[in-house]
Write a protein that holds these residues in place. Structure first.
Motif, mmCIF file in Angstrom:
data_model
loop_
_atom_site.group_PDB
_atom_site.id
_atom_site.type_symbol
_atom_site.label_atom_id
_atom_site.label_comp_id
_atom_site.label_asym_id
_atom_site.label_seq_id
_atom_site.Cartn_x
_atom_site.Cartn_y
_atom_site.Cartn_z
ATOM 1 N N GLN A 469 0.819 -1.201 0.000
ATOM 2 C CA GLN A 469 0.000 0.000 0.000
ATOM 3 C C GLN A 469 0.859 1.260 0.000
ATOM 4 O O GLN A 469 0.493 2.264 -0.616
ATOM 5 N N ALA A 470 1.997 1.225 0.659
ATOM 6 C CA ALA A 470 2.870 2.397 0.676
ATOM 7 C C ALA A 470 3.371 2.727 -0.729
ATOM 8 O O ALA A 470 3.470 3.904 -1.105
ATOM 9 N N CYS A 471 3.680 1.707 -1.515
ATOM 10 C CA CYS A 471 4.130 1.946 -2.887
ATOM 11 C C CYS A 471 3.002 2.507 -3.738
ATOM 12 O O CYS A 471 3.224 3.404 -4.564
ATOM 13 N N LEU A 472 1.789 2.001 -3.550
ATOM 14 C CA LEU A 472 0.656 2.537 -4.312
ATOM 15 C C LEU A 472 0.345 3.970 -3.911
ATOM 16 O O LEU A 472 -0.023 4.788 -4.761
ATOM 17 N N ASP A 473 0.499 4.298 -2.633
ATOM 18 C CA ASP A 473 0.308 5.685 -2.211
ATOM 19 C C ASP A 473 1.333 6.600 -2.872
ATOM 20 O O ASP A 473 1.021 7.754 -3.227
ATOM 21 N N LEU A 474 2.529 6.108 -3.038
ATOM 22 C CA LEU A 474 3.557 6.915 -3.699
ATOM 23 C C LEU A 474 3.213 7.172 -5.158
ATOM 24 O O LEU A 474 3.450 8.268 -5.678
ATOM 25 N N ILE A 475 2.624 6.169 -5.838
ATOM 26 C CA ILE A 475 2.372 6.314 -7.276
ATOM 27 C C ILE A 475 1.061 7.043 -7.541
ATOM 28 O O ILE A 475 1.013 7.956 -8.382
ATOM 29 N N GLU A 476 0.000 6.686 -6.828
ATOM 30 C CA GLU A 476 -1.322 7.215 -7.161
ATOM 31 C C GLU A 476 -2.015 7.920 -6.008
ATOM 32 O O GLU A 476 -3.196 8.264 -6.114
ATOM 33 N N GLY A 477 -1.325 8.117 -4.898
ATOM 34 C CA GLY A 477 -1.972 8.663 -3.723
ATOM 35 C C GLY A 477 -2.473 10.090 -3.895
ATOM 36 O O GLY A 477 -2.171 10.794 -4.873
ATOM 37 N N SER A 478 -3.272 10.485 -2.938
ATOM 38 C CA SER A 478 -3.840 11.831 -2.948
ATOM 39 C C SER A 478 -3.458 12.524 -1.636
ATOM 40 O O SER A 478 -3.425 11.880 -0.580
ATOM 41 N N SER A 484 0.190 12.482 -9.920
ATOM 42 C CA SER A 484 -0.367 13.835 -9.842
ATOM 43 C C SER A 484 0.661 14.886 -10.208
ATOM 44 O O SER A 484 0.346 15.888 -10.884
ATOM 45 N N LEU A 485 1.922 14.699 -9.820
ATOM 46 C CA LEU A 485 2.960 15.655 -10.187
ATOM 47 C C LEU A 485 3.227 15.643 -11.688
ATOM 48 O O LEU A 485 3.434 16.707 -12.301
ATOM 49 N N GLU A 506 11.252 14.420 -5.559
ATOM 50 C CA GLU A 506 12.025 14.108 -4.361
ATOM 51 C C GLU A 506 11.665 15.013 -3.197
ATOM 52 O O GLU A 506 11.716 14.584 -2.030
ATOM 53 N N THR A 507 11.269 16.252 -3.494
ATOM 54 C CA THR A 507 10.926 17.186 -2.423
ATOM 55 C C THR A 507 9.534 16.912 -1.862
ATOM 56 O O THR A 507 9.335 16.860 -0.638
ATOM 57 N N ALA A 508 8.560 16.709 -2.765
ATOM 58 C CA ALA A 508 7.177 16.542 -2.315
ATOM 59 C C ALA A 508 6.933 15.185 -1.676
ATOM 60 O O ALA A 508 6.048 15.048 -0.820
ATOM 61 N N LEU A 509 7.681 14.182 -2.080
ATOM 62 C CA LEU A 509 7.433 12.816 -1.599
ATOM 63 C C LEU A 509 8.613 12.277 -0.812
ATOM 64 O O LEU A 509 8.882 11.075 -0.803
#
Length: 961
Positions: A469-478, A484-485, A506-509
């Motif tokens: 789930q952490a990887c999916l949050d990184l790719i498609e999270g809100s 989104s970027l 790298e800054t936002a995530l």
């Protein structure tokens, strides 16, 4: 190992030593590893033991292995026709319990087919085929489609049967067409699917295939214009270049040995380069020969379009001109695509810009790189539209009406996890789809099992599994994610910078544990730690690919084509406003590639969540595609990537079999016959620990004592199944009773089935014993009756036989007596010298009575009889016997003392001889007897002697006569 099992790495060293010894003991018995059809039976469950088991089975040509609810399929990399024959399909289809056969992809197919067929309210089924590129996903999907086409029942009527056969043939023919236009040769796979597809096999209420539907995802259209080193373009380009006839080559301007920049490695021949198979399949799908020729002509035009190379212009105000050797390609491409040559060249060279409120049009020459980009964009646009059109044609040919089908079986074949030296937007979308499918698997099986245990009130140690789930949050999270970027960069009206995009990500995530970066890399990039491993993505060109810009002038150019196929693909409709022609003043968000792919992926997952899923994990033994080669490092990375060890561990440690209380009681209530007669007290091995603590309703209150009775039989079953060295107290409880279901393991299910079979066997033996007794009594009664009948028949036959023998003996006796008398008579006639006058001269001094005289005359007539009487030991007096001798031998009367008579005595046996001295002259009369057998005795005896002076008689026979 301890992380997988959920233990602390700093646990007791004795436990580690015991585990190591157990592992070593298991590995020492590797010769039997290939016999393990289910990896849940491996003990202990570690990556090493699972790997060794798969390797042993692979080397023994056993390519399918169960892993709980998942089927592991190893790619054999060699043709095995008997493993996928129609006879084997029917064998799995006709088996009462296919799961008891060897693991196979047909087992999964038959299980899904029976689930649709047997349920009162059928639930749609889906099969998720996952794995790396080259692991065999496409082949597995093809085998499943063929299996359903073979085992589906045929309709009763002949007309409906022909329609069903035509539909099944069209479904099978869609495979070669989709593979020709959507598959390509990559570094890892000669037939790699460069698109994702979900095939929906539609069935009616009679479980007959009435149609199918194909949905595709994310075609890698950039492969048309850009191929990596040692890779190839789509198969269809090589098929038309190698399989076209001479006339077709002239028509499509494909001379023998022509070189095309978009056709790398043409000398490499593959099994997929079969042009006739593709044409035949297209013909069955309803694509006639003129339409096929039109398609291949457009594809040949794309090859010539790729040969157009531009030279850099020294003056920026002047457009770039094609090179001298490319002018012929421009002419040929325009001819094949049905476009004006000058308009085609001008559209590629010059960019049209609309600006201001008045929508003023500005024409700006493009630099060389932009000309190449516009040329590639034109080719990708044509090929993607052509591929979508083919999919729509296939669906219109094989899809059934909504009213004609009720359920479906879905086959999901998506791209495998990819990691290359240069990864871009395509690899990001592919790995994102694999992350979503892995989460679907985790949510459906691993997490669902644990949650169900908690709902049922079971105490069970949860297995630590790998959650992505952490990887999916990184790719498609809100609200902030990589997608989104990237989409935000596409909406900004500014040039895209690869370094700036890397910095923003790298800054936002920065707080995400799945985001990494390589400080030593000179190119802007970022690293995503996927469940299958880390992958580095280059940010250069990422935004442009996400925009997927299609200049409006390119669409307008294709709308001017005179080719009938392109006219259908690009209709001239002024009311239509597509994504490729956005308005200059429009502030609406641009629909990017990532957005479209995410929307289609969410739609697919909704379909999967509404079905009962089944999973097939394809494993590639080696990256070289060699048979009988098992590289442990490569397989190990795939086992870790697909979470196979977690699947096996939770299946082995948990309770994969769940039965409702009602069904459990109905099936296993027979086991109460095995219950001990002693009442179970608090010392029962299965006390209330296995029973739920809740207030049952009326039905549950009825079932509770029955379940308790069944649970009380478990010690008897366990003791009967345990070996002499096992301890019953050390055995864990392999069964738990929840609030609504009974949870059991495979071993306990086998134990219950054995006990049930034992009870049924006892009942069967009682029935058989009663039947045998009844049959024995009936047979004994029938045997006695038969014996009486046989005795009566034998008695009757014996009497008849004795009567026949007695009659025959009487006839023989009478015939023999007649023959003896006749022989005696004939012998008397042969004797000569016997005259009656000699008897008249008998001595007068011998006083005889009249009775003796008459008796003597009778003896003279039958002198042999006289001899017999003289030799007999009984019947006549001695004086009479002497008279008989005198008369027979004609002895002189004057001197009775001159002769000697020897007669047989009463106590002497044998033969008596009578000798007399000859008196005077003796005359011999020799005459042959007229009788045939006068001198032969019928039964010679050892006493028989012939001679004139000797007459031998058989004493005993004379007595009887």
């Amino acid at each position: 190992l301890f992380q997988v099992n959920g233990h602390n790495p700093g646990s007791d060293g004795q436990a580690r030593e015991y585990l190591r010894e157990d592992l070593q003991e298991f590995l020492d018995g590797e010769v039997l590893l290939y016999q393990l059809d289910d990896l849940t039976r491996v003990n202990p469950v570690t990556l090493e033991t699972v790997l060794r088991c798969l390797q042993a089975r692979y080397m023994a040509d056993r390519f399918y292995t169960n892993a709980g609810c998942t089927l592991v399929a190893l790619n054999p990399f060699k043709p095995i026709p008997q493993l996928y024959s129609s006879e084997l399909m029917r064998e799995y289809h006709a088996a009462p319990q296919p799961q008891k056969l060897k693991p196979h992809v047909f087992t999964v197919g038959e299980q899904t087919y029976r689930n649709v067929k047997s349920l009162t309210e059928p639930v749609n089924q889906s099969i998720v085929v996952s794995g790396e590129s080259g692991a065999g996903k496409t082949w597995t999907s093809r085998c499943l489609m063929k299996f359903y086409a073979v085992v589906a029942p045929s309709p009763a009527s002949w007309e409906t049967h022909k329609i069903a056969e035509r539909i099944e043939q069209r479904i099978l023919n869609s495979n070669p067409v989709m593979e020709a236009f959507g598959n390509a040769c990559t570094l890892r796979n000669n037939n790699s699917s460069r698109f994702g597809k979900f095939i929906q096999l539609q069935l009616n209420r009679a479980q007959q295939m009435t149609g199918a539907a194909v949905q595709t995802y994310l075609l890698e259209k950039t492969r048309v214009a850009c191929q990596a080193s040692s890779e190839r373009n789509f198969h269809i380009f090589y098929q038309i270049c190698k399989g076209a006839s001479e006339d077709e080559r002239l028509q499509w301007h494909l001379p023998e040995g022509a070189a095309f920049s978009w056709l790398p490695n043409p000398e490499r021949s593959l099994e997929e380069d079969c042009f006739e198979v593709t044409r035949e399949a297209m013909l069955h799908l309803g694509i006639d020969t003129p339409t096929q020729n039109n398609i291949f002509k457009v594809l040949a035009g794309l090859l010539h379009l790729g040969n157009i190379q531009f030279a850099a212009s020294e003056d920026e105000a002047q457009p770039c001109q094609p090179m001298d050797d490319a002018k012929c390609s421009v002419r040929t491409a325009a001819l094949l695509l049905g476009l004006p040559e000058d308009v085609l060249l001008e559209t590629v060279q010059i960019r049209t810009i609309r600006a201001g409120r008045q929508q003023q049009v500005f024409r700006k020459p493009c630099p060389q790189t932009e000309c190449d980009t516009r040329r590639d964009c034109l080719a990708k646009l044509i090929y993607s539209r052509l591929f979508d059109w083919l999919v729509s044609v296939i669906n219109s040919s094989i899809c059934a009406d909504t009213d004609s089908w009720t359920t479906f079986i879905g086959l999901l074949d998506v791209y495998g996890f990819e990691s290359f030296p240069d990864n871009s937007l395509e690899q990001l979308c592919i790995n994102y789809a694999n992350e979503k499918l892995q989460q679907h698997f985790v949510a459906h099986y691993l997490r669902a099992q644990q949650e169900e245990y908690a709902v049922e009130g079971l105490e069970w140690s949860f297995v630590n599994y790998q959650d992505n789930q952490a990887c999916l949050d990184l790719i498609e999270g809100s609200p902030i994610s990589i997608c989104s970027l990237i989409n935000e960069e596409c909406r900004l009206n500014r040039p895209s910078s690869a370094a700036q995009l890397q910095t923003r990500i790298e800054t936002a995530l920065a707080g995400s544990p799945c985001l990494g970066h390589n400080k030593l890399s000179r190119e802007p990039s970022f690293i995503v730690v996927h469940y299958a491993g880390p992958v580095r993505y280059h940010t250069a060109g990422l935004v442009e690919k996400n925009k997927d810009p299609v200049p409006p002038e390119l669409t307008s150019l294709l709308q001017q084509s005179q080719d009938s196929l392109l006219m259908g693909l690009f209709p001239t409709n002024p009311k239509e406003k597509t994504q490729e022609e956005p308005s200059g003043q429009s502030r609406a968000p641009v629909l990017t590639v990532v957005s479209k792919f995410k929307a289609s992926l969410e739609q697919l997952l909704q379909v999967l969540h509404s079905t009962t899923p089944h999973y097939i994990r394809c494993i590639k033994p080696n990256s070289q595609g060699q048979a009988q080669t098992f590289l442990q490092e490569e397989v190990l990375s795939q086992l870790e990537a697909c979470g196979l060890v977690e699947t096996i561990h939770i299946s082995a440690a948990g309770f994969p079999i769940r039965i409702s209380h009602q069904n459990f009681v109905e099936r296993y209530k027979l086991l109460r016959r095995l219950r001990p007669h002693t009442s179970s007290g608090p010392h029962s091995p299965y006390p209330a620990k296995g029973l739920p603590e809740w207030c049952p309703h009326s039905e549950e209150a009825t079932l509770e004592p029955l379940i308790q009775d069944i649970l009380h039989t478990l010690p008897v079953l366990t003791q009967a199944a345990a070996t002499p060295g096992d301890s019953a107290e050390a055995m864990p409880a392999p069964m738990h009773c929840g609030r609504t279901k009974v949870f059991i393991t495979d071993s306990m299910l086998e134990l219950l089935e054995c006990g049930r079979a034992q009870v049924l066997e006892q009942c069967a033996r009682c029935i058989q014993g009663g039947w045998r007794r009844h049959r024995h009594r009936e047979q004994e009664r029938q045997r006695r009756a038969a014996m009486l009948i046989q005795a009566a028949i034998r008695s009757w036959l014996t009497r008849k036989h004795i009567q026949r023998l007695h009659a025959a003996a009487t006839v023989i006796k009478h015939a023999w007596q007649k023959w003896r008398i006749r022989m005696a008579y004939l012998a008397a006639k042969e004797l000569d010298g016997v005259e009656e006058k000699h008897f008249s001269q008998a001595p007068c001094s011998l006083s005889t009575s009249p009775l003796q005289t008459r008796f003597l005359e009778a003896i003279i007539r039958l002198w042999p009889l006289g001899l017999v009487l003289a030799n007999t030991a009984m019947g006549v007096g001695s004086f009479q016997r002497k008279l008989v001798v005198w008369a027979c031998l004609q002895l002189p009367r004057s001197s009775p003392s001159s002769y000697t008579v020897q007669t047989a005595q009463q106590d002497r046996a044998g033969v008596t001889s009578i000798r007399a001295l000859p008196q005077g002259s003796i005359k011999f009369h020799c005459r042959k007897s007229p009788l045939r057998y006068a001198d032969i005795c019928p039964e010679p005896s050892p006493y028989s002697i012939t001679g004139f002076n000797q007459i031998l008689l058989e004493r005993h026979r004379l007595i009887h006569m």
